[in-house]
Write an enzyme that holds these catalytic residues in place. Structure first.
Site, PDB file in Angstrom:
ATOM      1  N   ASP A  34       0.844  -1.193   0.000  1.00 48.81           N
ATOM      2  CA  ASP A  34       0.000   0.000   0.000  1.00 48.81           C
ATOM      3  C   ASP A  34       0.881   1.246   0.000  1.00 48.81           C
ATOM      4  OD1 ASP A  34      -1.651   2.220   1.001  1.00 48.81           O
ATOM      5  OD2 ASP A  34      -3.166   0.677   1.297  1.00 48.81           O
ATOM      6  N   CYS A  35       0.576   2.179  -0.926  1.00 45.16           N
ATOM      7  CA  CYS A  35       1.460   3.333  -1.080  1.00 45.16           C
ATOM      8  C   CYS A  35       0.832   4.638  -0.615  1.00 45.16           C
ATOM      9  CB  CYS A  35       1.877   3.479  -2.545  1.00 45.16           C
ATOM     10  SG  CYS A  35       0.490   3.843  -3.650  1.00 45.16           S
ATOM     11  N   LYS A  36      -0.423   4.611  -0.177  1.00 47.09           N
ATOM     12  CA  LYS A  36      -1.106   5.892   0.032  1.00 47.09           C
ATOM     13  C   LYS A  36      -0.494   6.724   1.164  1.00 47.09           C
ATOM     14  CE  LYS A  36      -4.973   4.167   2.930  1.00 47.09           C
ATOM     15  NZ  LYS A  36      -4.845   2.719   2.742  1.00 47.09           N
TER      16      LYS A  36
ATOM     17  N   PHE B 226       2.607   7.181   1.561  1.00 51.72           N
ATOM     18  CA  PHE B 226       3.819   7.818   1.060  1.00 51.72           C
ATOM     19  C   PHE B 226       3.504   8.779  -0.081  1.00 51.72           C
ATOM     20  CE2 PHE B 226       5.128   3.636   2.671  1.00 51.72           C
ATOM     21  CZ  PHE B 226       6.073   4.025   3.599  1.00 51.72           C
TER      22      PHE B 226
ATOM     23  N   ASN C 210       6.476   1.014  -5.750  1.00 50.36           N
ATOM     24  CA  ASN C 210       5.808   1.967  -4.880  1.00 50.36           C
ATOM     25  C   ASN C 210       5.938   3.368  -5.474  1.00 50.36           C
ATOM     26  OD1 ASN C 210       4.842   3.246  -2.235  1.00 50.36           O
ATOM     27  ND2 ASN C 210       5.037   1.097  -1.628  1.00 50.36           N
TER      28      ASN C 210
END
Length: 516
Positions: A77-79, A81, A117
Site C-alpha cells: 500500500d502506497c497511500k 507515502f 511503490n
C-alpha cells in the site's frame, strides 16, 4: 526445477498480467486480503493459487511447499507515502507493509525480489505522535531512515541498536535478528520509471526496487517509447508514446455542462474554462475527435441543454424544436486517428464527414459543418487537465478524477445568422461578443456546447495499459463501478512488470528465451 512466481499484494492483477505477458503463463501464487481484488484476479488468472488473506498471515514456506521461488513481486500500500495523501495522519501498520519483503527473503530466499511503490517511498522513516492531535505523523528530521535500514537488512546488514530493526522485528514477529544484522546478501538497486516509456498510455511514475541473490546483474529495461518530437522517435529508435485518445470510447455521449439539474461545482467549471482556454482557444492545433477507425456514429442534440438527447444515426431524427439556432442536431462521428469535420444538422448529407486536411465540404444555407474537439480534465488539486494526444495522467484508487471534455463547434457565419448568444456561456473565459470563436485550419468556428463526463472503468483500464479483453466487470456477479475503479487505481501498469521481468529473468520469458 522451475521456480515459482509469487505476486504479493496482487490487487486486480496488473503486475501478474505483465509478468504473464513475459513468461507466457500465469503467476503461481497471488496474495491479497481484499475479496473483491482476489475475485478480479481469479477471473483473469484462473490457474493461479489465490490466498485471500493478509500478507502478514501467510507463511512463505507453507505457501510455496518447499519449492524454489524465482521471482517475488511486492506492491505494498502506497497511500501513506503518496503526494495525494496530503497531511492526513498515517498508519504505522500500513507504512510497515514493506517489511513483508524481508520475511520472504529470510524464509524462502527468492532469487529475484521486485518492489513497486510511489517515489516518496524513499522517504520512509519513523512516525511520531503529534502533540496537538495525538495522530501519528512522519518525523521530518528522520526522513528516509527506515528506507535505508530496509535496504541494509536485505543487503549488508544493520546495527543491533538501529531503531528500524526493532520495528521490523515487532511487525513481523521475528525471534532471531542475527540474519538481519548480518544482512541477507542481496544486491539491491532502485530507480524511478515512467509507464509511458514502456508502452502504457499513462505518465504514471513509480519507484522500483530490484534485489537479487543469484550473483547475476540487475538489469534495468531500456525505454521502448518516447516523446513524439524526440530525436529517438523521429529516427525510429523508439515508438511514440501511446496517448489518452486511443483509450477513449468515443461512442459514449458527453453530457452538456449547462442546464444540469445539479450544477457542476464552481471549481469544476473553472477547470473546464481553463482547459478550454488552453487546449482549444490557445492550442495551435486543437485535438479533433479523429476519423480513421469508425466506432459508433450518433447524433447529439444541442437545443435542450437540460435534457440533451443522443440517438443513433440509423433511426428517424427526433422532433426538431422551433428555436432558431442554425440547427439543433450534430452528427458526431466517434473515431480514432486523423482529425475530421462532421456535417451539422444533416440536410441531404449522409456521409461520414471529411478529413481536416481536405478542402471544407460545401457550405449551404441548410447544412452546416461541425467539428468536435476534446481534452482531458483532472478533478483534483490545481491540475486543469491535459491534451488527448498525450499519455493519461496518473489514475488513483479513489477514482473519478479523470474526465473528458468535448467542445462542440459549428462553422461561424456571424451572430445574426446563427442566432447564438455568444456572450452567455462560460463568462469566466470571456465576455466579449465573439465568445468561443476559434480559427481551425484557417476556418472560423464557434463553440455551441461543451460536454463533460467522467471516464468509465474500461477506459481507465485501457489508460493503465491493460488489454481490452481483461475482465473488469461481473467477475464476482456484483462488481460496481466504484470497485472497478479502485482496482485499476491500485494496479501496476502491466507493461512495467513485463519489461522488468524480461530484463531480469530472460531465461523464463517467451520470445526472449527463443531469441537467445
Amino acid at each position: 526445477m522451475r521456480g515459482l512466481i509469487v505476486d504479493n499484494f496482487a490487487g486486480g492483477g496488473g503486475a501478474s498480467t505483465g509478468i504473464a505477458w513475459a513468461i507466457g503463463r500465469s503467476v503461481d501464487i497471488a496474495i491479497n486480503h481484499d475479496p473483491d481484488a482476489i475475485a478480479m484476479h481469479s477471473a483473469n488468472h484462473p490457474e493461479t493459487l489465490h490466498y485471500c488473506e493478509s500478507v502478514f498471515d501467510i507463511d512463505p514456506v507453507q505457501a510455496t511447499a518447499g519449492k524454489p521461488v524465482d521471482l517475488a513481486w511486492f506492491s505494498p500500500d502506497c497511500k501513506h507515502f503518496s503526494k495525494a495523501k496530503g497531511s492526513k495522519p498515517v498508519s504505522k501498520e500500513i507504512r510497515g507493509l514493506a517489511w513483508v519483503t524481508v520475511r520472504w527473503a529470510m524464509m524462502v530466499r527468492p532469487r529475484v525480489l521486485m518492489l513497486e511503490n510511489v517515489e516518496e517511498f524513499k522517504t520512509w522513516g519513523p512516525v511520531i505522535e503529534c502533540p496537538v492531535t495525538e495522530a501519528m505523523r512522519p518525523c521530518p528530521e528522520r526522513k528516509g531512515e527506515t528506507f535505508n535500514a530496509f535496504v541494509s537488512m536485505l543487503s549488508t546488514g544493520i546495527d543491533a541498536e538501529h531503531p528500524a530493526l526493532a520495528e521490523c522485528v515487532e511487525t513481523l514477529g521475528l525471534l532471531d535478528t542475527a540474519k538481519l544484522m548480518k544482512g541477507l546478501g542481496y544486491k539491491v538497486e532502485w530507480r524511478e520509471l515512467r509507464a509511458c516509456d514502456f508502452g502504457a498510455p499513462t505518465i504514471r511514475k513509480r519507484l522500483f526496487m530490484i534485489a537479487r541473490c543469484d550473483g547475476q546483474p540487475i538489469v534495468w529495461p531500456e525505454p521502448t517509447h518516447g516523446a513524439p518530437n524526440s530525436e529517438a522517435v523521429k529516427s525510429g529508435k523508439l515508438q511514440p508514446w501511446r496517448t489518452a485518445a486511443e483509450c477513449i470510447d468515443w461512442s459514449l455521449p458527453c453530457r452538456s455542462i449547462f442546464g444540469r439539474k445539479k450544477p457542476l461545482a464552481e471549481n469544476t467549471m473553472k477547470r473546464i474554462a481553463k482547459g478550454i482556454q488552453k487546449f482549444v482557444f490557445d492550442a495551435k492545433e486543437p485535438f479533433i475527435v479523429p476519423q480513421n477507425v469508425t466506432l459508433a456514429p450518433f447524433i447529439t442534440e444541442h437545443a435542450n441543454a437540460s435534457n440533451q438527447r443522443n440517438m443513433p444515426v440509423d433511426e428517424p431524427l427526433r422532433t426538431i424544436c422551433a428555436e432558431v439556432k442554425g440547427g439543433h442536431f450534430a452528427v458526431v462521428q466517434p473515431v480514432l486517428a486523423a482529425a475530421n469535420i462532421c456535417k451539422h444538422y444533416g440536410g441531404n448529407y449522409s456521409g461520414p464527414g471529411d478529413d481536416l486536411n481536405n478542402p471544407l465540404p460545401t457550405v449551404t444555407t441548410v447544412d452546416h459543418n461541425a467539428l468536435i474537439t476534446s481534452h482531458m480534465i483532472k478533478l483534483r488539486g490545481t491540475n486543469l487537465g491535459f491534451a488527448m494526444d498525450e499519455p493519461a495522467h496518473t489514475i488513483t484508487a479513489g477514482g473519478l478524477h479523470l474526465g473528458e471534455v468535448r467542445a462542440f463547434f459549428i462553422k461561424y457565419y456571424g451572430n445574426e445568422q446563427d442566432g447564438v448568444a455568444c456572450n452567455e456561456p462560460l463568462h469566466t473565459i470571456t465576455t466579449n461578443d465573439r465568445f468561443g470563436l476559434v480559427m481551425i485550419k484557417g476556418e472560423p468556428y464557434q463553440i455551441i456546447d461543451i460536454g463533460m463526463r467522467m471516464l468509465e472503468p474500461h477506459e481507465l483500464f485501457a489508460c493503465q495499459g491493460f488489454n481490452p479483453e481483461y475482465i473488469i466487470s461481473n467477475y464476482n456477479g456484483k462488481s460496481t463501478k466504484k470497485q472497478q475503479v479502485a482496482r485499476v487505481g491500485n494496479s501496476v501498469p502491466p507493461p512495467f512488470a513485463e519489461a522488468l521481468t524480461r530484463a531480469n529473468l530472460p531465461e523464463l520469458c517467451i520470445h526472449t528465451a527463443e531469441a537467445a
